[in-house]
Design an enzyme around this catalytic site. Structure first.
Site, PDB file in Angstrom:
ATOM      1  N   ARG A 112     108.753  81.900  77.035  1.00 44.39           N
ATOM      2  CA  ARG A 112     107.311  82.147  77.011  1.00 44.39           C
ATOM      3  C   ARG A 112     106.810  82.697  78.326  1.00 44.39           C
ATOM      4  O   ARG A 112     105.938  83.549  78.361  1.00 44.39           O
ATOM      5  CB  ARG A 112     106.600  80.824  76.699  1.00 44.39           C
ATOM      6  CG  ARG A 112     105.119  80.824  77.008  1.00 44.39           C
ATOM      7  CD  ARG A 112     104.432  79.626  76.413  1.00 44.39           C
ATOM      8  NE  ARG A 112     104.804  79.471  75.030  1.00 44.39           N
ATOM      9  CZ  ARG A 112     104.961  78.293  74.423  1.00 44.39           C
ATOM     10  NH1 ARG A 112     104.793  77.174  75.086  1.00 44.39           N
ATOM     11  NH2 ARG A 112     105.298  78.235  73.155  1.00 44.39           N
ATOM     12  N   TYR A 113     107.337  82.162  79.404  1.00 43.88           N
ATOM     13  CA  TYR A 113     106.898  82.575  80.742  1.00 43.88           C
ATOM     14  C   TYR A 113     107.842  83.653  81.264  1.00 43.88           C
ATOM     15  O   TYR A 113     108.978  83.766  80.820  1.00 43.88           O
ATOM     16  CB  TYR A 113     106.905  81.364  81.673  1.00 43.88           C
ATOM     17  CG  TYR A 113     105.917  80.280  81.305  1.00 43.88           C
ATOM     18  CD1 TYR A 113     104.552  80.464  81.498  1.00 43.88           C
ATOM     19  CD2 TYR A 113     106.353  79.081  80.761  1.00 43.88           C
ATOM     20  CE1 TYR A 113     103.649  79.470  81.176  1.00 43.88           C
ATOM     21  CE2 TYR A 113     105.452  78.073  80.435  1.00 43.88           C
ATOM     22  CZ  TYR A 113     104.102  78.263  80.647  1.00 43.88           C
ATOM     23  OH  TYR A 113     103.218  77.281  80.327  1.00 43.88           O
TER      24      TYR A 113
ATOM     25  N   ARG B  85     111.302  82.002  83.265  1.00 43.02           N
ATOM     26  CA  ARG B  85     112.001  80.756  82.956  1.00 43.02           C
ATOM     27  C   ARG B  85     112.041  80.506  81.454  1.00 43.02           C
ATOM     28  O   ARG B  85     111.154  80.964  80.727  1.00 43.02           O
ATOM     29  CB  ARG B  85     111.364  79.561  83.669  1.00 43.02           C
ATOM     30  CG  ARG B  85     109.878  79.405  83.444  1.00 43.02           C
ATOM     31  CD  ARG B  85     109.270  78.714  84.664  1.00 43.02           C
ATOM     32  NE  ARG B  85     107.870  78.331  84.480  1.00 43.02           N
ATOM     33  CZ  ARG B  85     106.847  79.169  84.606  1.00 43.02           C
ATOM     34  NH1 ARG B  85     107.048  80.452  84.825  1.00 43.02           N
ATOM     35  NH2 ARG B  85     105.608  78.751  84.454  1.00 43.02           N
TER      36      ARG B  85
ATOM     37  N   CYS C 172     118.054  61.490  70.804  1.00 45.41           N
ATOM     38  CA  CYS C 172     117.512  60.766  71.947  1.00 45.41           C
ATOM     39  C   CYS C 172     117.871  59.296  71.762  1.00 45.41           C
ATOM     40  O   CYS C 172     117.961  58.841  70.625  1.00 45.41           O
ATOM     41  CB  CYS C 172     115.987  60.876  71.998  1.00 45.41           C
ATOM     42  SG  CYS C 172     115.406  62.568  71.967  1.00 45.41           S
TER      43      CYS C 172
ATOM     44  N   CYS D 244     110.557  58.385  70.702  1.00 42.09           N
ATOM     45  CA  CYS D 244     109.208  58.076  71.153  1.00 42.09           C
ATOM     46  C   CYS D 244     108.240  58.379  70.018  1.00 42.09           C
ATOM     47  O   CYS D 244     108.281  59.467  69.456  1.00 42.09           O
ATOM     48  CB  CYS D 244     108.854  58.912  72.375  1.00 42.09           C
ATOM     49  SG  CYS D 244     110.153  58.898  73.614  1.00 42.09           S
TER      50      CYS D 244
ATOM     51  N   CYS E 171     106.334  61.657  70.205  1.00 47.41           N
ATOM     52  CA  CYS E 171     107.121  62.866  70.491  1.00 47.41           C
ATOM     53  C   CYS E 171     106.462  64.110  69.905  1.00 47.41           C
ATOM     54  O   CYS E 171     106.031  64.134  68.761  1.00 47.41           O
ATOM     55  CB  CYS E 171     108.522  62.740  69.927  1.00 47.41           C
ATOM     56  SG  CYS E 171     109.521  64.203  70.287  1.00 47.41           S
TER      57      CYS E 171
ATOM     58  N   ARG F 207     108.068  66.908  69.521  1.00 50.37           N
ATOM     59  CA  ARG F 207     109.049  67.685  68.756  1.00 50.37           C
ATOM     60  C   ARG F 207     109.565  66.896  67.566  1.00 50.37           C
ATOM     61  O   ARG F 207     110.728  67.007  67.186  1.00 50.37           O
ATOM     62  CB  ARG F 207     110.212  68.090  69.659  1.00 50.37           C
ATOM     63  CG  ARG F 207     109.761  68.916  70.838  1.00 50.37           C
ATOM     64  CD  ARG F 207     110.795  69.910  71.295  1.00 50.37           C
ATOM     65  NE  ARG F 207     110.272  70.632  72.439  1.00 50.37           N
ATOM     66  CZ  ARG F 207     110.630  70.403  73.700  1.00 50.37           C
ATOM     67  NH1 ARG F 207     111.553  69.498  73.968  1.00 50.37           N
ATOM     68  NH2 ARG F 207     110.086  71.080  74.669  1.00 50.37           N
TER      69      ARG F 207
ATOM     70  N   ASP G 120      99.403  66.457  72.674  1.00 46.18           N
ATOM     71  CA  ASP G 120      99.147  67.698  71.948  1.00 46.18           C
ATOM     72  C   ASP G 120      98.787  67.456  70.477  1.00 46.18           C
ATOM     73  O   ASP G 120      98.530  66.336  70.073  1.00 46.18           O
ATOM     74  CB  ASP G 120     100.321  68.661  72.111  1.00 46.18           C
ATOM     75  CG  ASP G 120     101.565  68.074  71.504  1.00 46.18           C
ATOM     76  OD1 ASP G 120     101.487  67.534  70.390  1.00 46.18           O
ATOM     77  OD2 ASP G 120     102.628  68.152  72.156  1.00 46.18           O
TER      78      ASP G 120
ATOM     79  N   ASP H 240      98.841  71.783  77.173  1.00 45.19           N
ATOM     80  CA  ASP H 240      99.724  72.833  76.673  1.00 45.19           C
ATOM     81  C   ASP H 240      98.970  73.454  75.496  1.00 45.19           C
ATOM     82  O   ASP H 240      98.805  72.823  74.452  1.00 45.19           O
ATOM     83  CB  ASP H 240     101.066  72.223  76.240  1.00 45.19           C
ATOM     84  CG  ASP H 240     102.227  73.156  76.552  1.00 45.19           C
ATOM     85  OD1 ASP H 240     101.996  74.380  76.615  1.00 45.19           O
ATOM     86  OD2 ASP H 240     103.360  72.668  76.705  1.00 45.19           O
TER      87      ASP H 240
ATOM     88  N   LYS I  29     100.883  76.080  79.543  1.00 47.98           N
ATOM     89  CA  LYS I  29     100.210  74.966  80.215  1.00 47.98           C
ATOM     90  C   LYS I  29      99.001  75.470  80.992  1.00 47.98           C
ATOM     91  O   LYS I  29      99.117  76.388  81.792  1.00 47.98           O
ATOM     92  CB  LYS I  29     101.175  74.279  81.165  1.00 47.98           C
ATOM     93  CG  LYS I  29     102.365  73.667  80.453  1.00 47.98           C
ATOM     94  CD  LYS I  29     103.338  73.078  81.439  1.00 47.98           C
ATOM     95  CE  LYS I  29     104.576  72.547  80.758  1.00 47.98           C
ATOM     96  NZ  LYS I  29     105.436  73.633  80.213  1.00 47.98           N
TER      97      LYS I  29
HETATM   98  C1  PLP Z   1     106.720  73.631  80.221  1.00 52.51           C
HETATM   99  C2  PLP Z   1     107.474  74.818  79.905  1.00 52.51           C
HETATM  100  C3  PLP Z   1     108.196  75.488  80.903  1.00 52.51           C
HETATM  101  C4  PLP Z   1     108.203  75.029  82.356  1.00 52.51           C
HETATM  102  O1  PLP Z   1     106.913  75.142  82.899  1.00 52.51           O
HETATM  103  P1  PLP Z   1     106.618  74.816  84.430  1.00 52.51           P
HETATM  104  O2  PLP Z   1     105.141  74.915  84.558  1.00 52.51           O
HETATM  105  O3  PLP Z   1     107.363  75.827  85.230  1.00 52.51           O
HETATM  106  O4  PLP Z   1     107.118  73.435  84.705  1.00 52.51           O
HETATM  107  C5  PLP Z   1     108.886  76.612  80.537  1.00 52.51           C
HETATM  108  N1  PLP Z   1     108.871  77.072  79.262  1.00 52.51           N
HETATM  109  C6  PLP Z   1     108.180  76.456  78.295  1.00 52.51           C
HETATM  110  C7  PLP Z   1     108.180  77.018  76.929  1.00 52.51           C
HETATM  111  C8  PLP Z   1     107.451  75.306  78.578  1.00 52.51           C
HETATM  112  O5  PLP Z   1     106.768  74.685  77.617  1.00 52.51           O
HETATM  113  S1  SF4 Z   2     109.589  62.534  73.757  1.00 48.07           S
HETATM  114 FE1  SF4 Z   2     110.800  63.239  71.979  1.00 48.07          FE
HETATM  115  S2  SF4 Z   2     112.404  64.543  72.861  1.00 48.07           S
HETATM  116 FE2  SF4 Z   2     111.551  63.311  74.551  1.00 48.07          FE
HETATM  117  S3  SF4 Z   2     112.868  61.482  74.651  1.00 48.07           S
HETATM  118 FE3  SF4 Z   2     111.132  60.962  73.360  1.00 48.07          FE
HETATM  119  S4  SF4 Z   2     111.845  61.390  71.249  1.00 48.07           S
HETATM  120 FE4  SF4 Z   2     113.236  62.453  72.663  1.00 48.07          FE
END
Ligand code: PLP
Ligand code: SF4
Length: 403
Positions: free
Chosen positions: A147-148, A151, A160, A164, A167, A169, A328, A365, A372
Site C-alpha cells: 500500500r505504501y 514497504r 496464533c 484475540c 482481531c 483479520r 477498526d 487505519d 494509517k
Molecule cells: C501498518 C502498515 C504498514 C507499516 O506502517 P508504518 O506506519 O510504517 O508502521 C505497512 N503496510 C501496511 C499495509 C500496513 O497496514
Molecule cells: S490480533 Fe489477530 S493476528 Fe494478532 S495475535 Fe491476535 S488473533 Fe493473531
C-alpha cells in the site's frame, strides 16, 4: 581536538570538583523483580516447571473448549452462549499461560475480554466490513499487501497461540484453509525480490512466530540476501500470549539478520509479567529494537491511567510504545469500539505529563485502504501570518513569531 586518555578523565573529574567518594556499585539490577506473575490456576498446579515454561507444552495445552475453560475460571452463561454461537466463525484458543492472567471471578477482566468470546461478537452491524482495511484490494500476490511506497506487509501463517477476540483479520486468522502454503511464501518472496522500491518488510500473519525457527530463518535469510531490503519487522503477539516462545535459540537465530525490529501488541499492564519481561530482555539483548502497537479497546484500556501505566512498564521492558490503533470496522468487534475522542484524550493526558518516549502515535487505519492517519490534540490556538499562538500541555498559551 585533544585526545582524552583514561588518566585525563580523572583529571577532568577533579577539575569539575568531583572525587570518587564511596558509593555502592549496583551489583544486581532489580527492575525485573518489579514484574510479577500471578500464581498458576489449580488445574496446572502439578505441572512441572520445565513443561510450564516450554512453548511446545503451552501450545499443545491451549484451551479450545468450554469444558476446560470452566476448570480455570468461573465461566458466565453469556460466555457459554457466545462460545457456542461463535466458535465455528472464529475459534477460541488460549494458552495456559495467558489464561493464568485471567481473574477467574471478574467477567470484565481485561485479559478475559481479549480472549473469551462475548455476546457482542455475534452482533454484526451494517457498517461493519469484512475487509475493513482493504488489505485484499492492495494485494498484488496472495500474502502481500503493498500500500505504501517503500514497504510491504507479508503474511506468513494464519495461526496464533491466542485468538484475540478483537482481531482485525478474523476472516483469515484461525482458518486452516487460508494458511500461507509454501507456494504462496515463494510467490511473496519473489514479489519482494522484484520490487526494488521495497526497503522495509513487515512480517505478519496470524503470528509469524507460529512458524518454526527453521521456516522463519529461511524467510529472514532470503530477505537479508536482497540488496534493496534495509530493515524488517516481525509483528508478533507471542511476547504477550506465549512469551516462552522466545528461546535463547530463537534470539540467537534472529540476531544473525540485523537490523531486526520486533513489533508486539501489549494492551494492558496485567500482560507485563516476569515471563514477558524475560522474553523482551532476550530479544533486546540480542539486539532487536522493540515497539508496541496497542489497540484501543473499550473496557480494556480506554483511559489515560491504564495506558500510562502500560507504557511505563513497556519502557522498563525496553519496548517503545509506537502506535495506539483506533479499533477498526471489522465484523463482530463493535462492542470494543470507543469514540475517536477517547484516543485523542489519551494522548492529551500523556504528552508533556510523562516521558516523550511513553507517548505513541494515535492512528486510525482508514477504512477501504486509506492507510494509517494520525490524530492528535490541537496545539495550535491561532495562526495568522507569521504569528502562531500555541498552547502547551498545561493549557498555557505562547506566541511563536516566524522570523
Ligand atoms: C501498518 C502498515 C504498514 C507499516 O506502517 P508504518 O506506519 O510504517 O508502521 C505497512 N503496510 C501496511 C499495509 C500496513 O497496514
Ligand atoms: S490480533 Fe489477530 S493476528 Fe494478532 S495475535 Fe491476535 S488473533 Fe493473531
Amino acid at each position: 581536538m585533544m585526545m582524552v586518555q583514561c588518566a585525563d578523565l580523572h583529571l577532568l573529574d577533579n577539575l569539575a570538583g568531583w572525587t570518587p567518594m564511596s558509593f555502592n556499585i549496583v551489583t544486581k539490577n532489580t527492575v525485573r523483580d518489579r514484574f510479577k506473575s500471578p500464581p498458576r490456576p489449580a488445574i496446572w498446579k502439578d505441572v512441572e516447571d520445565k513443561d510450564w515454561n516450554s512453548w511446545v507444552w503451552q501450545q499443545q495445552k491451549r484451551i479450545k473448549s468450554m469444558d476446560v475453560l470452566e476448570k480455570v475460571i468461573n465461566v458466565t452463561q453469556e460466555e457459554r452462549d457466545a462460545f457456542a454461537q461463535s466458535h465455528e466463525m472464529f475459534n477460541m484458543g488460549i494458552t495456559p499461560y495467558y489464561a493464568s492472567l485471567i481473574d477467574p471471578n471478574d467477567p470484565n477482566c481485561p485479559i478475559r475480554l481479549q480472549s473469551v468470546p462475548k455476546k457482542g461478537e455475534l452482533n454484526i452491524l451494517p457498517s461493519d466490513l469484512e475487509d475493513p482495511l482493504g488489505e485484499e484490494r492492495d494485494m498484488p500476490v496472495p500474502g502481500i499487501t503493498h500500500r505504501y511506497p517503500d514497504r510491504v506487509l507479508f503474511y506468513t501463517t494464519h495461526n496464533c497461540p491466542v485468538y484475540c477476540r478483537h482481531c482485525t483479520r478474523k476472516r483469515k486468522v484461525s482458518d486452516p484453509s487460508s494458511s500461507a502454503a509454501n507456494k504462496q511464501l515463494e510467490e511473496g518472496l519473489a514479489y519482494i525480490e522484484a520490487h526494488k522500491e521495497v526497503r522495509d518488510v513487515v512480517i505478519s500473519g496470524g503470528d509469524p512466530l507460529s512458524n518454526s525457527d527453521d521456516r522463519l530463518e529461511y524467510i529472514l535469510s532470503r530477505l537479508r540476501a536482497m540488496d534493496h531490503i534495509e530493515v524488517f519487522r516481525i509483528g508478533t503477539r507471542n511476547l504477550v500470549t506465549l512469551p516462552q516462545r522466545i528461546t535463547d535459540a530463537f534470539a540467537a537465530m534472529v540476531s544473525k539478520y540485523h537490523p531486526v525490529f520486533v513489533h508486539t501488541h501489549f494492551n494492558h499492564p496485567k500482560e507485563c509479567t516476569q515471563e514477558a519481561f524475560d522474553a523482551c530482555a532476550k530479544l533486546a539483548n540480542a539486539g532487536c529494537v522493540l515497539h508496541n502497537q496497542m489497540v484501543l479497546l473499550k473496557g480494556v484500556n480506554d483511559n489515560p491511567k491504564t495506558v500510562m501505566e502500560l507504557n511505563h512498564k513497556l519502557l522498563m521492558m525496553r519496548v517503545r510504545p509506537y502506535y495506539i490503533y483506533q479499533c477498526d470496522l471489522s465484523q463482530g468487534i463493535s462492542h470494543f469500539r470507543t469514540p475517536v475522542e477517547v484516543g485523542i484524550d489519551i494522548i492529551e493526558h500523556l504528552r508533556g505529563w510523562t516521558s516523550g518516549m511513553a507517548v505513541p502515535h494515535f492512528v486510525i487505519d482508514a477504512p477501504g485502504g486509506g492507510g494509517k492517519i494520525p490524530l492528535l490534540p490541537q496545539y495550535v490556538v491561532k495562526h495568522e501570518g507569521k504569528k502562531w499562538t500555541l498552547r502547551n500541555y498545561k493549557g498555557l498559551q505562547f506566541d511563536y513569531i516566524e522570523p
